[in-house]
Design a protein around this motif. Structure first.
Motif, PDB file in Angstrom:
ATOM      1  N   CYS A  71      -9.953  -2.362  -9.651  1.00  0.00           N
ATOM      2  CA  CYS A  71     -10.013  -1.212  -8.767  1.00  0.00           C
ATOM      3  C   CYS A  71     -10.369   0.023  -9.578  1.00  0.00           C
ATOM      4  O   CYS A  71     -10.348   0.009 -10.811  1.00  0.00           O
ATOM      5  CB  CYS A  71      -8.677  -1.006  -8.046  1.00  0.00           C
ATOM      6  SG  CYS A  71      -7.315  -0.634  -9.179  1.00  0.00           S
ATOM      7  N   THR A  72     -10.700   1.087  -8.874  1.00  0.00           N
ATOM      8  CA  THR A  72     -11.007   2.366  -9.505  1.00  0.00           C
ATOM      9  C   THR A  72      -9.995   3.405  -9.047  1.00  0.00           C
ATOM     10  O   THR A  72      -9.780   3.568  -7.842  1.00  0.00           O
ATOM     11  CB  THR A  72     -12.426   2.835  -9.138  1.00  0.00           C
ATOM     12  OG1 THR A  72     -13.357   1.843  -9.553  1.00  0.00           O
ATOM     13  CG2 THR A  72     -12.757   4.145  -9.835  1.00  0.00           C
TER      14      THR A  72
ATOM     15  N   VAL B  64      -2.785  -2.262  -9.590  1.00  0.00           N
ATOM     16  CA  VAL B  64      -3.595  -2.058  -8.390  1.00  0.00           C
ATOM     17  C   VAL B  64      -2.780  -1.378  -7.284  1.00  0.00           C
ATOM     18  O   VAL B  64      -3.305  -0.576  -6.509  1.00  0.00           O
ATOM     19  CB  VAL B  64      -4.170  -3.399  -7.890  1.00  0.00           C
ATOM     20  CG1 VAL B  64      -4.797  -3.253  -6.505  1.00  0.00           C
ATOM     21  CG2 VAL B  64      -5.211  -3.918  -8.879  1.00  0.00           C
TER      22      VAL B  64
ATOM     23  N   VAL C 223      -3.069   2.504  -6.992  1.00  0.00           N
ATOM     24  CA  VAL C 223      -4.433   2.988  -6.996  1.00  0.00           C
ATOM     25  C   VAL C 223      -4.579   4.395  -6.414  1.00  0.00           C
ATOM     26  O   VAL C 223      -5.520   5.114  -6.741  1.00  0.00           O
ATOM     27  CB  VAL C 223      -5.354   1.988  -6.248  1.00  0.00           C
ATOM     28  CG1 VAL C 223      -5.066   1.998  -4.753  1.00  0.00           C
ATOM     29  CG2 VAL C 223      -6.810   2.274  -6.542  1.00  0.00           C
TER      30      VAL C 223
ATOM     31  N   GLU D 232       0.839  -1.196   0.000  1.00  0.00           N
ATOM     32  CA  GLU D 232       0.000   0.000   0.000  1.00  0.00           C
ATOM     33  C   GLU D 232       0.878   1.250   0.000  1.00  0.00           C
ATOM     34  O   GLU D 232       1.798   1.381   0.812  1.00  0.00           O
ATOM     35  CB  GLU D 232      -0.920   0.003   1.222  1.00  0.00           C
ATOM     36  CG  GLU D 232      -1.935   1.131   1.212  1.00  0.00           C
ATOM     37  CD  GLU D 232      -2.898   1.047   2.376  1.00  0.00           C
ATOM     38  OE1 GLU D 232      -3.720   1.955   2.532  1.00  0.00           O
ATOM     39  OE2 GLU D 232      -2.812   0.057   3.128  1.00  0.00           O
TER      40      GLU D 232
ATOM     41  N   LYS E 190      -3.038  -6.608 -12.051  1.00  0.00           N
ATOM     42  CA  LYS E 190      -2.740  -6.791 -10.632  1.00  0.00           C
ATOM     43  C   LYS E 190      -1.607  -5.861 -10.196  1.00  0.00           C
ATOM     44  O   LYS E 190      -1.632  -5.300  -9.094  1.00  0.00           O
ATOM     45  CB  LYS E 190      -2.356  -8.249 -10.374  1.00  0.00           C
ATOM     46  CG  LYS E 190      -2.003  -8.547  -8.932  1.00  0.00           C
ATOM     47  CD  LYS E 190      -1.571 -10.007  -8.772  1.00  0.00           C
ATOM     48  CE  LYS E 190      -1.108 -10.282  -7.344  1.00  0.00           C
ATOM     49  NZ  LYS E 190      -0.648 -11.686  -7.185  1.00  0.00           N
TER      50      LYS E 190
ATOM     51  N   SER F 230     -11.810   2.979 -15.642  1.00  0.00           N
ATOM     52  CA  SER F 230     -11.438   2.880 -14.227  1.00  0.00           C
ATOM     53  C   SER F 230     -10.909   4.186 -13.665  1.00  0.00           C
ATOM     54  O   SER F 230     -10.382   4.203 -12.552  1.00  0.00           O
ATOM     55  CB  SER F 230     -10.370   1.782 -14.046  1.00  0.00           C
ATOM     56  OG  SER F 230     -10.842   0.542 -14.511  1.00  0.00           O
TER      57      SER F 230
END
Length: 431
Positions: free
Chosen positions: A293-294, A265, A268, A240, A262, A322
């Motif tokens: 994901c957006t 992501v 994001v 993250e 992937k 997205s």
């Protein structure tokens, strides 16, 4: 008795008649110590040393500076700067920037060891001069706990020292064309993970020895910018990254060998994304079909791509679906002279989804060749993007197709936004 000669009146020296240098030196000496240090600190090291000629009191003042910056280009003058000046300065070396030639490369280990005895530096920059040869970085650098910025080019990176504890205040790490030994991905992961304040990370053409690489994660909770450019998949992924603002991703082999969706992501949270995706897809497989994901924070997307290949064009639509809050889309086209398949307006319209480009204000297409796919895409955006203000176009510098008719077609086509303007800027090389 002879008459007494009248005495000559003794003249009091006028400060305005004194040598300029003496007045200046006295004025300098009257300044507070901290002001004198600030003056010297703002000078180039060579100029700081030359202040010794001002007066006797300034002869060795530069040696007592609390900190100095060393910038070295090449040649014997550079060797003198480090070998003669560095031992005489008692203060901390804050910046050590060296452009290495053959002579200075031989002395690099000695200089780094001297700096280590003083606790290292805050800002390290090492770059061999062209035609460059790789230089080996001394492992003592891994003990420098005060490092804030590291910029290395064409360096062999040694294994981590057993006592390595990380870089607690490091904010910038730039590794360009550097070599790690086998299993270097473990080492790179540890360096990043033990730099908790890291804000900017550049990994460009990093080479890691060996053939098989583990999947590992870039953990940097304060990271604001990342650049990854590599022709080889070294297994990198993202943990993250809550503070990420901008990213530049150019990974050649992700096109066919890994789950690129992937991988994305992990980005994001990004606000500005530059993505290179003009490499031919393996076995004709679309590199992006869906994203799990957006990208709600993304405002600016820059794509470097081949607009003649179906997978690449479909990937653009996948991204746009997205990115609901996208405001600026820039597309730089490469290898676009031969159109493999023509995608008409009806086909492209079928790829459209509700909410796509709802906030788009700027579309910039650079390096186009006025091919049907390009024109159809631009017409689609003009007809759908209700907030569009500008469509900015520049064609490839070798484009032989006249722009008159296709440009007129774009100017006169139906537009969803009454304020949308079509701007033509000529050849791409000039912009």
């Amino acid at each position: 008795m002879a008459p007494r000669r009248p005495r000559k009146r003794r003249r009091i020296p006028d400060s305005s008649a004194m040598p300029v240098g003496a007045v200046d030196a006295d004025a300098l000496l009257s300044l507070p110590q901290e002001v004198l240090d600030e003056i010297l600190a703002r000078l180039d090291l060579r100029d700081a040393v030359r202040t010794s000629a001002l007066c006797r009191a300034w002869r060795c003042r530069w040696e007592t500076l609390p900190s100095i910056d060393i910038y070295i280009r090449s040649g014997k003058q550079a060797l003198w700067t480090v070998d003669c000046v560095l031992p005489r300065c008692s203060g901390h070396v804050q910046r050590f920037h060296v452009s290495l030639d053959e002579l200075s490369a031989r002395r690099l280990d000695d200089w780094l060891l001297v700096l280590s005895r003083r606790g290292g530096v805050e800002d390290l920059y090492l770059r061999p001069e062209p035609p460059y040869e790789f230089v080996s970085l001394h492992s003592t650098v891994f003990s420098w706990r005060r490092l804030i910025s590291v910029d290395l080019f064409a360096c062999h990176i040694p294994p981590l020292r057993p006592d390595f504890e990380g870089f607690p205040v490091l904010k910038v790490l730039s590794l360009v064309n550097v070599n790690f030994q086998q299993n270097g991905e473990y080492q790179l992961e540890e360096i990043i993970e033990t730099s908790p304040l890291l804000e900017k990370l550049i990994l460009s053409e990093v080479d890691i020895g060996g053939d098989d690489f583990i999947e590992w994660k870039i953990r940097a909770p304060n990271l604001r910018h990342i650049t990854i450019c590599s022709s080889i998949d070294y297994g990198w992924n993202f943990a993250e990254l809550p503070c990420l603002h901008s990213a530049v991703i150019n990974l050649w082999e992700y096109v066919g060998n890994r789950d690129f969706a992937k991988f994305l992501v992990g980005l994001v949270q990004v606000r500005e994304l530059s993505l290179y995706m003009f490499y031919a897809p393996v076995n004709g497989i679309n590199i992006l079909e869906t994203l799990p994901c957006t990208f709600d924070n993304l405002k600016s997307l820059k794509l470097f791509m081949d607009f003649c290949e179906l997978p690449s064009i479909l990937s653009v639509f996948c991204l746009l679906k997205s990115m609901p809050n996208l405001e600026e889309l820039k597309i730089k086209i490469y290898n676009g002279e031969v159109q493999e398949i023509e995608l008409n307006g009806e086909f492209l319209n079928a790829q459209w989804a509700d909410g796509m480009c709802a906030n788009l204000e700027i579309l910039e297409m650079t390096g186009i060749n006025w091919l049907p796919n390009e024109i159809s895409f631009m017409k689609l955006i003009l007809s759908k993007a209700r907030l569009l203000r500008t469509l900015c176009i520049s064609h490839h510098d070798d484009c032989s197709v006249s722009h008159v008719d296709p440009l007129h077609e774009l100017v006169t086509c139906g537009k969803a936004s009454a304020q949308a303007q079509v701007l033509f800027k000529g050849a791409a090389e000039n912009h």
